[in-house]
Structures are given as structure tokens and as C-alpha cells.
Design a protein around this motif. Structure first.
Motif, PDB file in Angstrom:
ATOM      1  N   ILE A  47      68.191  22.609  28.156  1.00 32.22           N
ATOM      2  CA  ILE A  47      68.472  21.213  27.859  1.00 32.22           C
ATOM      3  C   ILE A  47      68.189  20.399  29.126  1.00 32.22           C
ATOM      4  O   ILE A  47      68.636  20.778  30.217  1.00 32.22           O
ATOM      5  CB  ILE A  47      69.928  21.030  27.394  1.00 32.22           C
ATOM      6  CG1 ILE A  47      70.177  21.820  26.097  1.00 32.22           C
ATOM      7  CG2 ILE A  47      70.238  19.544  27.180  1.00 32.22           C
ATOM      8  CD1 ILE A  47      71.619  21.822  25.627  1.00 32.22           C
ATOM      9  N   PRO A  48      67.425  19.310  29.000  1.00 28.02           N
ATOM     10  CA  PRO A  48      67.094  18.516  30.191  1.00 28.02           C
ATOM     11  C   PRO A  48      68.353  18.097  30.963  1.00 28.02           C
ATOM     12  O   PRO A  48      69.351  17.671  30.376  1.00 28.02           O
ATOM     13  CB  PRO A  48      66.386  17.287  29.599  1.00 28.02           C
ATOM     14  CG  PRO A  48      65.809  17.778  28.303  1.00 28.02           C
ATOM     15  CD  PRO A  48      66.815  18.770  27.782  1.00 28.02           C
ATOM     16  N   GLY A  49      68.266  18.256  32.277  1.00 28.53           N
ATOM     17  CA  GLY A  49      69.374  17.873  33.160  1.00 28.53           C
ATOM     18  C   GLY A  49      70.381  18.975  33.411  1.00 28.53           C
ATOM     19  O   GLY A  49      71.308  18.797  34.195  1.00 28.53           O
ATOM     20  N   ALA A  50      70.205  20.123  32.759  1.00 29.24           N
ATOM     21  CA  ALA A  50      71.164  21.216  32.919  1.00 29.24           C
ATOM     22  C   ALA A  50      71.058  21.864  34.293  1.00 29.24           C
ATOM     23  O   ALA A  50      69.984  21.973  34.880  1.00 29.24           O
ATOM     24  CB  ALA A  50      70.951  22.279  31.847  1.00 29.24           C
ATOM     25  N   PHE A 107      72.344  26.803  22.696  1.00 31.29           N
ATOM     26  CA  PHE A 107      70.964  26.348  22.861  1.00 31.29           C
ATOM     27  C   PHE A 107      70.169  26.539  21.575  1.00 31.29           C
ATOM     28  O   PHE A 107      69.331  25.690  21.236  1.00 31.29           O
ATOM     29  CB  PHE A 107      70.299  27.101  24.020  1.00 31.29           C
ATOM     30  CG  PHE A 107      68.879  26.666  24.276  1.00 31.29           C
ATOM     31  CD1 PHE A 107      68.627  25.487  24.960  1.00 31.29           C
ATOM     32  CD2 PHE A 107      67.810  27.416  23.825  1.00 31.29           C
ATOM     33  CE1 PHE A 107      67.320  25.072  25.188  1.00 31.29           C
ATOM     34  CE2 PHE A 107      66.508  27.006  24.054  1.00 31.29           C
ATOM     35  CZ  PHE A 107      66.255  25.827  24.746  1.00 31.29           C
ATOM     36  N   ASP A 108      70.408  27.621  20.866  1.00 34.16           N
ATOM     37  CA  ASP A 108      69.664  27.862  19.622  1.00 34.16           C
ATOM     38  C   ASP A 108      69.896  26.734  18.619  1.00 34.16           C
ATOM     39  O   ASP A 108      68.956  26.251  17.985  1.00 34.16           O
ATOM     40  CB  ASP A 108      70.047  29.200  19.000  1.00 34.16           C
ATOM     41  CG  ASP A 108      69.445  30.390  19.737  1.00 34.16           C
ATOM     42  OD1 ASP A 108      68.683  30.193  20.714  1.00 34.16           O
ATOM     43  OD2 ASP A 108      69.752  31.535  19.333  1.00 34.16           O
ATOM     44  N   ALA A 113      67.846  21.877  15.973  1.00 33.58           N
ATOM     45  CA  ALA A 113      68.079  20.498  15.543  1.00 33.58           C
ATOM     46  C   ALA A 113      66.967  19.561  16.033  1.00 33.58           C
ATOM     47  O   ALA A 113      67.007  18.353  15.770  1.00 33.58           O
ATOM     48  CB  ALA A 113      69.441  20.017  16.026  1.00 33.58           C
ATOM     49  N   GLY A 114      66.002  20.107  16.763  1.00 38.64           N
ATOM     50  CA  GLY A 114      64.888  19.299  17.256  1.00 38.64           C
ATOM     51  C   GLY A 114      65.225  18.450  18.465  1.00 38.64           C
ATOM     52  O   GLY A 114      64.516  17.497  18.783  1.00 38.64           O
TER      53      GLY A 114
END
Length: 126
Positions: A47-50, A107-108, A113-114
Motif C-alpha cells: 500500500i503506498p506510503g507503508a 493486503f489481499d 478491491a482495486g
């Protein structure tokens, strides 16, 4: 004798789990988005920023990072499907962190969910 799933169920009973639909707002409001998967999973996409801290080293990374020392920081954490994140959130609560949420389905569920996924680009050797 308890199984891994017994431990996950016990952790989920004491940890706030949020849906993927709630996750975007929670991530915006959080101080830290924490990915507790293994390094190869993180490198394949996250996920961006993780920020990455694998479940096996989480307590050590938190203890050794002054910028994560405040127990008032707000965390959203995730793993692949939510088991490791629940265990991590329970451990963080034991360490005194007060604001820890886990993404249900991990994450899955996020990717299904796009929702946006960051995949680091590898160098091209041409």
C-alpha cells in the motif's frame, strides 16, 4: 494446546479491525501505515506510503526507532490476510501503543478491491 489460529482469534477479539472501505480514511488520519509482511512480500507490492517492519522483528524495530516511540501515535497495520497483523496489533497494545487498527482481509482484500498498490520498479538491464 493452542493453535496459531487460536492465537489469531484471541488477538482479533482485542484489536480494532477496519474494513477496506474504512481503510483509506483511517490511513489518511494515521501517523503510520505499517506493513508487517515479510520483506519479499513488501517488495512485490504494498500500500503506498507503508513502512515495512516484518512481524518477526516488529517489537525490536518499534523499540529501536525513536520516531515510533510515542505510544500516542496512530497506526494502521496490515499483512497478507490479517492474521499476522492481528498478532502484531495485540503485541503493540501490550507494548502500550493506544491507537492501533488492523485492515480486515489485509493486503489481499485491499488489492482485490482495486485500491492503489505501489510496486517498486526494478532496473532494466538492457
Amino acid at each position: 494446546m493452542k493453535t496459531a489460529m487460536d492465537l489469531v482469534a484471541a488477538a482479533k477479539a482485542q484489536v480494532a479491525e477496519i474494513s477496506v472501505a474504512q481503510a483509506e480514511a483511517a490511513i489518511r488520519d494515521a501517523d503510520v501505515l505499517l506493513d508487517v509482511r515479510e520483506a519479499d512480500e513488501f517488495a512485490a507490492g504494498h500500500i503506498p506510503g507503508a513502512v515495512h517492519a516484518s512481524r518477526g522483528l516488529l517489537e525490536f524495530k518499534l523499540s529501536g526507532s525513536p520516531q515510533l516511540a510515542s505510544r500516542d501515535l496512530s497506526f494502521v497495520i496490515y499483512c497478507k490476510t490479517s492474521g499476522r497483523a492481528a498478532l502484531a496489533a495485540a503485541a503493540m497494545r501490550e507494548m502500550g501503543y493506544l491507537k492501533v487498527q488492523s485492515i480486515a482481509g489485509g493486503f489481499d482484500a485491499w488489492a482485490a478491491a482495486g485500491k492503489p498498490v505501489h510496486k517498486p520498479e526494478l532496473p532494466a538491464f538492457e
